[in-house]
Design an enzyme around this catalytic site. Structure first.
Site, short mmCIF file in Angstrom:
data_model
loop_
_atom_site.label_atom_id
_atom_site.label_comp_id
_atom_site.label_asym_id
_atom_site.label_seq_id
_atom_site.Cartn_x
_atom_site.Cartn_y
_atom_site.Cartn_z
N HIS A 1 -0.73 0.00 -10.28
CA HIS A 1 -1.49 -0.85 -9.39
C HIS A 1 -2.16 -1.99 -10.19
CE1 HIS A 1 -3.59 -0.78 -5.21
NE2 HIS A 1 -3.32 -2.01 -5.60
N GLU B 1 -3.63 7.61 -5.97
CA GLU B 1 -3.77 6.92 -7.25
C GLU B 1 -5.03 7.37 -7.96
OE1 GLU B 1 -3.65 2.73 -6.51
OE2 GLU B 1 -1.68 2.79 -5.57
N ARG C 1 0.84 -1.18 0.00
CA ARG C 1 0.00 0.00 0.00
C ARG C 1 0.88 1.24 0.00
NH1 ARG C 1 -3.22 -2.92 -1.61
NH2 ARG C 1 -5.33 -3.39 -0.85
#
Length: 317
Positions: free
Chosen positions: A276, A257, A228
């Site tokens: 991601h 993000e 994370r």
């Protein structure tokens, strides 16, 4: 008839399972506006999300009949788990479903960074074969890999790294029954040539890697994050790269993000960032979504489901 609200798209195979179910109606709401409109018109029994769709206390307030919140993935930081548990709402995930693919992605990023492959490949694509004369890179064989968090993913990373000739050390919440040295957090930072993060995001781990932590790392250290983004203080990370406190950074996650345009951390020459997507391989994405949907249907119908998929089972007893 049960109403299921999708906050994000899911794999077509999982979507087909929902559409084929005669006792299920599916509502797709991929924006805050569409979510609000559905709340006004429908009673929602289940919410399914992935990593971005937020299930907040306000969303729970709008769904008084909610029975299940399901995440097609592992981490639950986009779901108000504690509040859901208070309301006797089951929180379902897909435990261990992405361990292999995230471990692979971690090692891929490590190799790209250690061997300077991104710049090497880019040079050739730009017609600069002569870049080999200024190439600088190294192998991971013989290096010390420090793993922060030795859960399912951390263990798979350790096994791959060992097979590639790395010495593995780790720090985790608990000492594990593994053939790797368990050291203090500070000692892992000090001794590692490469450090990889495999921790959940909690109040204790947020900004765990900060300015103080960077000062303890080797100047040639590489930092990898596929966990994370907020585990790392991004400002301190950029400073560490600019002042050469560490040699490089690679990640599949960021604190924000998507990042803002011209983000200096993304643009830094010693930084490699993917969007991601570590769990979005065709195999794992399908597996996570199908597993989650099958478990949701099993719980709704009182039939079979994977018991360890219900995150807050103990809290509901």
């Amino acid at each position: 008839m049960k109403n299921i609200l999708l906050l994000e798209t899911i794999h077509p195979s999982a979507m087909e399972l929902l559409k084929e179910a005669r006792d299920i109606r599916v509502f797709e709401a991929y924006s805050e506006k569409s979510v609000d409109e559905i709340f006004l018109e429908q009673t929602i029994d289940v919410i399914i999300t992935r990593g971005k769709g937020q299930v907040t206390p306000e969303v729970l307030d709008a769904c008084p009949s909610l029975q299940i919140i399901a995440r097609c993935g592992v981490g639950l930081d986009n779901i108000a788990v504690e509040e859901a548990s208070k309301r006797k709402i089951k929180v379902v995930n897909a435990p261990n479903s992405n361990a292999a693919t995230i471990a692979e992605h971690t090692i891929a990023l490590l190799l790209m960074l250690q061997r300077n492959l991104y710049h090497a490949i880019s040079a050739v694509k730009n017609g600069d074969w002569g870049w080999r004369s200024v190439y600088a890179g190294d192998e991971i064989n013989g290096k010390t890999l420090g793993i922060l968090g030795l859960g399912n993913i951390g263990k798979k990373v350790a096994n791959i790294a060992k097979a590639l000739g790395m010495q593995v050390i780790y720090w985790s919440a608990h000492k594990e029954n593994v053939p790797y040295d368990f050291l203090s957090f500070d000692e892992v930072l000090r001794q590692s040539d490469c450090i990889t993060l495999h921790l959940p995001l909690t109040s204790e781990t947020e900004h765990l890697i900060n300015g103080t932590a960077f000062q303890k790392m080797k100047p040639n250290a590489l930092l990898i994050n596929t966990a994370r983004g907020k585990i790392i203080d991004q400002a301190a990370l950029l400073k560490a790269l600019e002042e050469k406190q560490i040699a490089g950074f690679a990640a599949d996650v960021l604190a924000m993000e998507p990042p803002e345009k011209n983000n200096p951390l993304v643009a830094h020459p010693n930084s490699l960032v993917t969007a991601h997507l570590g769990s979005l391989t065709s195999t794992t994405y399908r597996q996570m979504c199908v597993l989650t949907v099958n478990n949701v249907l099993g719980i709704l119908r009182g039939t079979s489901y994977q018991e360890n998929c219900v995150f807050n089972r103990g809290m509901l007893a």
